[in-house]
Design a protein around this motif. Sequence first.
Motif, PDB file in Angstrom:
ATOM      1  N   GLN A   1       0.805  -1.223   0.000  1.00 41.60           N
ATOM      2  CA  GLN A   1       0.000   0.000   0.000  1.00 41.60           C
ATOM      3  C   GLN A   1       0.836   1.270   0.000  1.00 41.60           C
ATOM      4  N   ILE A   2       2.082   1.192   0.443  1.00 41.29           N
ATOM      5  CA  ILE A   2       2.898   2.401   0.503  1.00 41.29           C
ATOM      6  C   ILE A   2       3.510   2.724  -0.848  1.00 41.29           C
ATOM      7  N   GLY A   3       3.441   1.775  -1.802  1.00 40.36           N
ATOM      8  CA  GLY A   3       3.915   2.043  -3.157  1.00 40.36           C
ATOM      9  C   GLY A   3       5.354   2.504  -3.194  1.00 40.36           C
ATOM     10  N   ASP A   4       5.611   3.599  -3.920  1.00 44.30           N
ATOM     11  CA  ASP A   4       6.962   4.123  -4.088  1.00 44.30           C
ATOM     12  C   ASP A   4       7.263   5.305  -3.176  1.00 44.30           C
ATOM     13  N   VAL A   5       6.446   5.527  -2.166  1.00 52.34           N
ATOM     14  CA  VAL A   5       6.715   6.619  -1.235  1.00 52.34           C
ATOM     15  C   VAL A   5       8.094   6.425  -0.610  1.00 52.34           C
ATOM     16  N   ASP A   6       8.907   7.466  -0.608  1.00 51.66           N
ATOM     17  CA  ASP A   6      10.252   7.402  -0.030  1.00 51.66           C
ATOM     18  C   ASP A   6      10.134   7.534   1.488  1.00 51.66           C
ATOM     19  N   LEU A   7      10.261   6.410   2.180  1.00 49.79           N
ATOM     20  CA  LEU A   7      10.070   6.405   3.629  1.00 49.79           C
ATOM     21  C   LEU A   7      11.197   7.102   4.368  1.00 49.79           C
ATOM     22  N   ASP A   8      12.286   7.419   3.672  1.00 44.87           N
ATOM     23  CA  ASP A   8      13.350   8.203   4.293  1.00 44.87           C
ATOM     24  C   ASP A   8      13.021   9.693   4.289  1.00 44.87           C
ATOM     25  N   ARG A   9      11.985  10.075   3.536  1.00 43.39           N
ATOM     26  CA  ARG A   9      11.659  11.493   3.398  1.00 43.39           C
ATOM     27  C   ARG A   9      10.309  11.853   4.004  1.00 43.39           C
ATOM     28  N   VAL A  10       9.597  10.871   4.522  1.00 47.41           N
ATOM     29  CA  VAL A  10       8.316  11.164   5.162  1.00 47.41           C
ATOM     30  C   VAL A  10       8.310  10.599   6.577  1.00 47.41           C
ATOM     31  N   GLU A  11       7.434  11.151   7.390  1.00 49.03           N
ATOM     32  CA  GLU A  11       7.266  10.673   8.758  1.00 49.03           C
ATOM     33  C   GLU A  11       6.154   9.620   8.776  1.00 49.03           C
ATOM     34  N   VAL A  12       6.488   8.423   9.263  1.00 49.76           N
ATOM     35  CA  VAL A  12       5.468   7.386   9.444  1.00 49.76           C
ATOM     36  C   VAL A  12       4.928   7.557  10.865  1.00 49.76           C
ATOM     37  N   ILE A  13       3.730   8.097  10.963  1.00 50.81           N
ATOM     38  CA  ILE A  13       3.183   8.447  12.281  1.00 50.81           C
ATOM     39  C   ILE A  13       2.729   7.208  13.031  1.00 50.81           C
ATOM     40  N   SER A  14       2.044   6.301  12.337  1.00 49.58           N
ATOM     41  CA  SER A  14       1.574   5.065  12.975  1.00 49.58           C
ATOM     42  C   SER A  14       1.233   4.043  11.915  1.00 49.58           C
ATOM     43  N   GLN A  15       1.530   2.769  12.214  1.00 44.47           N
ATOM     44  CA  GLN A  15       1.123   1.690  11.331  1.00 44.47           C
ATOM     45  C   GLN A  15       0.079   0.794  11.990  1.00 44.47           C
ATOM     46  N   THR A  16      -0.337   1.141  13.180  1.00 45.19           N
ATOM     47  CA  THR A  16      -1.280   0.330  13.942  1.00 45.19           C
ATOM     48  C   THR A  16      -2.689   0.876  13.791  1.00 45.19           C
ATOM     49  N   TYR A  17      -3.615  -0.001  13.432  1.00 42.55           N
ATOM     50  CA  TYR A  17      -4.989   0.448  13.221  1.00 42.55           C
ATOM     51  C   TYR A  17      -5.547   1.069  14.507  1.00 42.55           C
ATOM     52  N   GLY A  18      -6.194   2.219  14.371  1.00 43.97           N
ATOM     53  CA  GLY A  18      -6.852   2.848  15.505  1.00 43.97           C
ATOM     54  C   GLY A  18      -5.943   3.677  16.386  1.00 43.97           C
ATOM     55  N   GLU A  19      -4.676   3.796  16.027  1.00 41.87           N
ATOM     56  CA  GLU A  19      -3.752   4.605  16.821  1.00 41.87           C
ATOM     57  C   GLU A  19      -3.286   5.807  16.013  1.00 41.87           C
TER      58      GLU A  19
END
Length: 337
Positions: A98-116
């Motif tokens: 689902q994250i596709g080609d998003v550069d994870l070094d350049r964005v903040e991943v706030i949460s990967q847990t459902y409901g948080e």
Amino acid sequence: MNAPSRSSTRGRRRPLAALAGCACALALTLTGCGVPDSAEEAAGWTFTDGTGAEVALPERPERVVAYSGIASVLWDYGFEVVGVFGPAETAGGGRDPQIGDVDLDRVEVISQTYGEMSVERLAALEPDLVITQVYDDVDWYLPEGGTDQIEAVAPLARIQMNGVPAEQQLTDHLDLAVALGAEPEDPRVTEARDDFDAALAELDAAVEARPGLRVMAVSAAPENFFVVNSAAGGALGMFADHGVSLPETEAPDTDQFERLSWEEADKYPADLLLQDARPGRTTLAELDDQPLWRDLPAVRAGQVGDWPAETPFGYAAYAEMVSGLAADIEDAEPLDH
């Protein structure tokens, strides 16, 4: 239990031609589309989301935080989000589809847990806009009852998923990207759109070459056998519209799956089986240990493929999925049941 989630949708790419016009209509509207930036700034920015709510900002948002499946589509079209929430990395450290080609070094991943959702981490990004999917009135991956805190940080826009056909979802996601500043004539857009059209032509040709071939997408788990319900729309509904023969399940039209026991796994005859390929779901190798799976005619014939459920609603991703299905249909033969 490997239970299915709410949304559904395979892999390969192709060549491409031109997308005409300004994609500002339909569910998403940008005030001043096609006018100079100065006039646009004077008019402000408005956005009517999938629930009919209007978001109004003094200018077009630049700092956007989005659900991962939306962020990946925006990124493909040239709009880079500053933060994401939702699936981004798998338990094994790989990238979630689902994250596709998003550069994870350049964005903040706030949460990967459902409901948080950490409101503090969200606020630290100083977003202009937060975007998520909504299923009826459920904000996907956001805390239940916590949207007031999120909206105190930034306006919240929603893309409605229930009851919206896949091809409309593709249009809506592109319209969103254009409303945020993506160029509809950018090669990343025009090539992806033509790629998708070419893949649909491949699918039409494959269906014509294999008339009556029965296809069934499933999410087979240790305890249960879930059959994807094409009547619920999404990618399967689009495939049915293009002549793919899918079972008419007994699930309500709004349900994504019909839940069966393993003893009922042969309820719907299938010449080609597509197993849920989402991270964390039961793999084809693991299913080899299930005798009722091995006894299904399609499995005995080796006519089994992957089902990339939850493919993001971008033309490039959908082109890969559609092209893959076309190839699986071409490689399969009708079976005696």
